[in-house]
Design a protein around this motif. Structure first.
Motif, PDB file in Angstrom:
ATOM      1  N   SER A  24       0.868  -1.167   0.000  1.00 37.45           N
ATOM      2  CA  SER A  24       0.000   0.000   0.000  1.00 37.45           C
ATOM      3  C   SER A  24       0.910   1.224   0.000  1.00 37.45           C
ATOM      4  CB  SER A  24      -0.922  -0.006   1.226  1.00 37.45           C
ATOM      5  OG  SER A  24      -1.595  -1.244   1.353  1.00 37.45           O
ATOM      6  N   HIS A  25       0.323   2.425   0.039  1.00 36.92           N
ATOM      7  CA  HIS A  25       1.145   3.641  -0.059  1.00 36.92           C
ATOM      8  C   HIS A  25       0.588   4.742   0.826  1.00 36.92           C
ATOM      9  CE1 HIS A  25       3.520   2.193  -3.516  1.00 36.92           C
ATOM     10  NE2 HIS A  25       2.404   1.516  -3.779  1.00 36.92           N
ATOM     11  N   LEU A  26       1.488   5.604   1.288  1.00 39.10           N
ATOM     12  CA  LEU A  26       1.125   6.826   1.988  1.00 39.10           C
ATOM     13  C   LEU A  26       1.191   7.994   1.023  1.00 39.10           C
ATOM     14  CD1 LEU A  26       3.158   6.390   5.304  1.00 39.10           C
ATOM     15  CD2 LEU A  26       0.761   5.776   4.878  1.00 39.10           C
ATOM     16  N   MET A  27       0.318   8.959   1.201  1.00 40.90           N
ATOM     17  CA  MET A  27       0.351  10.199   0.424  1.00 40.90           C
ATOM     18  C   MET A  27       0.837  11.306   1.354  1.00 40.90           C
ATOM     19  SD  MET A  27      -0.687   9.191  -2.572  1.00 40.90           S
ATOM     20  CE  MET A  27      -1.115  10.699  -3.438  1.00 40.90           C
ATOM     21  N   GLU A  28       2.068  11.748   1.149  1.00 38.25           N
ATOM     22  CA  GLU A  28       2.663  12.731   2.042  1.00 38.25           C
ATOM     23  C   GLU A  28       1.994  14.099   1.910  1.00 38.25           C
ATOM     24  OE1 GLU A  28       5.889   9.955   0.387  1.00 38.25           O
ATOM     25  OE2 GLU A  28       4.249  11.168  -0.424  1.00 38.25           O
ATOM     26  N   PRO A  29       1.958  14.880   3.001  1.00 33.97           N
ATOM     27  CA  PRO A  29       1.479  16.257   2.896  1.00 33.97           C
ATOM     28  C   PRO A  29       2.439  17.084   2.052  1.00 33.97           C
ATOM     29  CG  PRO A  29       2.415  15.844   5.068  1.00 33.97           C
ATOM     30  CD  PRO A  29       2.346  14.518   4.379  1.00 33.97           C
ATOM     31  N   PRO A 102       6.240   4.750   0.585  1.00 34.91           N
ATOM     32  CA  PRO A 102       6.139   6.177   0.275  1.00 34.91           C
ATOM     33  C   PRO A 102       5.445   6.427  -1.060  1.00 34.91           C
ATOM     34  CG  PRO A 102       8.412   5.532   0.824  1.00 34.91           C
ATOM     35  CD  PRO A 102       7.626   4.280   0.615  1.00 34.91           C
ATOM     36  N   SER A 103       5.216   7.701  -1.349  1.00 35.16           N
ATOM     37  CA  SER A 103       4.804   8.166  -2.674  1.00 35.16           C
ATOM     38  C   SER A 103       5.869   9.154  -3.155  1.00 35.16           C
ATOM     39  CB  SER A 103       3.409   8.784  -2.639  1.00 35.16           C
ATOM     40  OG  SER A 103       2.430   7.777  -2.401  1.00 35.16           O
ATOM     41  N   LYS A 135      -0.521   7.187  15.437  1.00 32.81           N
ATOM     42  CA  LYS A 135      -1.938   7.496  15.627  1.00 32.81           C
ATOM     43  C   LYS A 135      -2.868   6.305  15.427  1.00 32.81           C
ATOM     44  CE  LYS A 135      -1.364  12.391  14.535  1.00 32.81           C
ATOM     45  NZ  LYS A 135      -1.759  13.521  13.654  1.00 32.81           N
ATOM     46  N   GLN A 136      -2.321   5.167  15.054  1.00 29.68           N
ATOM     47  CA  GLN A 136      -3.146   3.964  14.872  1.00 29.68           C
ATOM     48  C   GLN A 136      -2.210   2.769  14.788  1.00 29.68           C
ATOM     49  OE1 GLN A 136      -2.960   2.410  11.395  1.00 29.68           O
ATOM     50  NE2 GLN A 136      -1.161   3.751  11.499  1.00 29.68           N
ATOM     51  N   ASP A 137      -2.751   1.563  14.714  1.00 30.84           N
ATOM     52  CA  ASP A 137      -1.901   0.374  14.768  1.00 30.84           C
ATOM     53  C   ASP A 137      -2.145  -0.603  13.627  1.00 30.84           C
ATOM     54  OD1 ASP A 137      -4.376  -0.591  15.497  1.00 30.84           O
ATOM     55  OD2 ASP A 137      -3.695  -1.644  17.299  1.00 30.84           O
ATOM     56  N   ARG A 138      -2.718  -0.130  12.533  1.00 31.58           N
ATOM     57  CA  ARG A 138      -3.007  -1.028  11.409  1.00 31.58           C
ATOM     58  C   ARG A 138      -2.202  -0.696  10.151  1.00 31.58           C
ATOM     59  NH1 ARG A 138      -9.434  -1.042  10.898  1.00 31.58           N
ATOM     60  NH2 ARG A 138      -8.961  -2.434   9.144  1.00 31.58           N
ATOM     61  N   ILE A 139      -1.739   0.511  10.026  1.00 35.27           N
ATOM     62  CA  ILE A 139      -0.972   0.948   8.855  1.00 35.27           C
ATOM     63  C   ILE A 139       0.428   1.287   9.319  1.00 35.27           C
ATOM     64  CG2 ILE A 139      -0.827   2.619   6.971  1.00 35.27           C
ATOM     65  CD1 ILE A 139      -3.878   3.172   7.543  1.00 35.27           C
ATOM     66  N   TYR A 322      -3.361   0.304  -2.291  1.00 38.28           N
ATOM     67  CA  TYR A 322      -4.098   1.507  -1.914  1.00 38.28           C
ATOM     68  C   TYR A 322      -3.127   2.676  -1.802  1.00 38.28           C
ATOM     69  CZ  TYR A 322      -7.276   4.364   1.041  1.00 38.28           C
ATOM     70  OH  TYR A 322      -8.083   5.354   1.557  1.00 38.28           O
ATOM     71  N   PRO A 323      -3.410   3.875  -2.347  1.00 41.00           N
ATOM     72  CA  PRO A 323      -4.617   4.293  -3.065  1.00 41.00           C
ATOM     73  C   PRO A 323      -4.396   4.400  -4.582  1.00 41.00           C
ATOM     74  CG  PRO A 323      -3.449   6.236  -2.313  1.00 41.00           C
ATOM     75  CD  PRO A 323      -2.578   5.044  -1.978  1.00 41.00           C
TER      76      PRO A 323
END
Length: 362
Positions: A24-29, A102-103, A135-139, A322-323
């Protein structure tokens, strides 16, 4: 740490298939680096500007022109930049946990200044830990490792382990004089093995993705993204890196998986039939090293699951991507049922849960 509620467990008779995603991937600010680095460094960090027809990516004084794809943007899932919504997307799609690459962070490997590269990688890792994993434990994300200086690479890998990262990220493509099978990387492989951090390589990174513009170019270039992942495996196996570090694990993400046992056979043939030329000598056949230490993830490939029964290569992970457009958002359950309905329970559990948990302990 604020923890998100875990995905509900499967109950007998549930129609929904639950799975971990190994890609999966993160979309950085957009202000990731400008908000975290001194201006002199932030101005040279990766950033993108959009015009009417092209996106321009600026990296340390160079630029890369990329054709815009409004259709791709329109297909983004609702939670692609909102973590709370993203977790709801996971529940909707039946995804328990995601390894999120990463993206914009993929461009870090294009930086040639070790000071800038180190600062950019560290800032990305700090952001991923603070704003995503904290902030969470799934990603969870693999830590970006700076590569221009091996000392920096080892130091950041050790810092990442102390911070709680579960894996390290590397690009597949790399210049020949720094190929992944060379001894220059030994300190890094030693550190990663000692810390129990798998090396995660994502296809389509570190080298040109558009290499052909003739008939069928869209499909040809999509195929071209997969070949450097195969080279990572062949170099690290044939060069002896994985043989010297038997507890080191490697994941090639998003490139399919059915090819892995096939190149093991091909490498065995070279090792036997051209043995008089082979250096270094290995303690195990290439195929044995691959089966014990190399993992691969796919999203749609039916063959990735079909080959497991006959080849007994089961270091296979499914991924939702994702995404990204190539991913399964909106049809994840349809995809999973198409691939896994009727598949032996042992194989299904290994691909959707077991291999992922072996690598990352999720």
């Amino acid at each position: 740490m604020t923890q998100a509620m875990s995905a509900p467990s499967e109950q007998a008779g549930d129609e929904k298939i639950w799975a971990h995603s190994g890609d999966s991937h993160l979309m950085e600010p957009e202000d990731l680096w400008t908000s975290r680095l001194p201006k002199a460094l932030a101005d040279r960090a990766p950033r993108s500007e959009r015009g009417e027809k092209y996106e321009i990516v600026y990296i340390d004084g160079t630029q890369i022109d990329r054709q815009l794809n409004d259709f791709m943007d329109a297909m983004r899932p609702p939670g692609f930049k909102d973590l709370t919504i993203r977790l709801r997307d996971l529940d909707q799609e039946g995804v328990r946990n995601q390894l999120a690459f990463p993206s914009m962070g993929f461009w870090v490997c294009n930086i040639r200044d070790p000071e800038l590269e180190n600062a950019v990688a560290r800032a990305w890792n700090d952001w991923a830990m603070e704003d995503i994993m904290g902030k969470q434990d799934r990603i969870f994300a693999p830590a970006i490792i700076p590569l221009m200086d091996v000392g920096n690479a080892v130091a950041e890998a050790e810092r990442a382990a102390e911070m709680g990262f579960k894996a390290l990220y590397f690009p597949c493509g790399i210049p020949d004089d720094r190929a992944w099978g060379l001894d220059i990387w030994e300190p890094l492989w030693t550190a990663a093995e000692r810390m129990g951090l798998p090396l995660t390589f994502h296809i389509g990174t570190g080298s040109a993705n558009v290499v052909y513009r003739g008939p069928g170019g869209a499909v040809v270039n999509y195929m071209e993204t997969t070949y450097p992942g195969m080279r990572v495996v062949s170099h690290m196996v044939a060069g002896g890196a994985l043989d010297r570090h038997p507890d080191l694990k490697v994941l090639i993400a998003e490139g399919g998986a059915a090819w892995v046992p096939a190149i093991g056979d091909r490498m065995d043939e070279a090792y036997r039939q051209h043995g008089m030329f082979v250096r270094p000598r290995l303690s195990r056949l290439p195929s044995e090293i691959i089966r014990q230490q190399v993992f691969a993830s796919f999203q749609h490939d039916i063959s990735a699951v079909q080959v497991i029964e006959d080849t007994h290569y089961d270091n296979v992970l499914w991924g939702d991507d994702y995404p990204h457009l190539e991913g399964t958002y909106g049809h994840t359950q349809q995809t999973l049922h198409t691939i896994f309905d009727g598949v032996d329970d042992r194989i299904r559990d290994r691909v959707l849960r077991g291999a992922f948990e072996e690598l990352f302990g999720a």
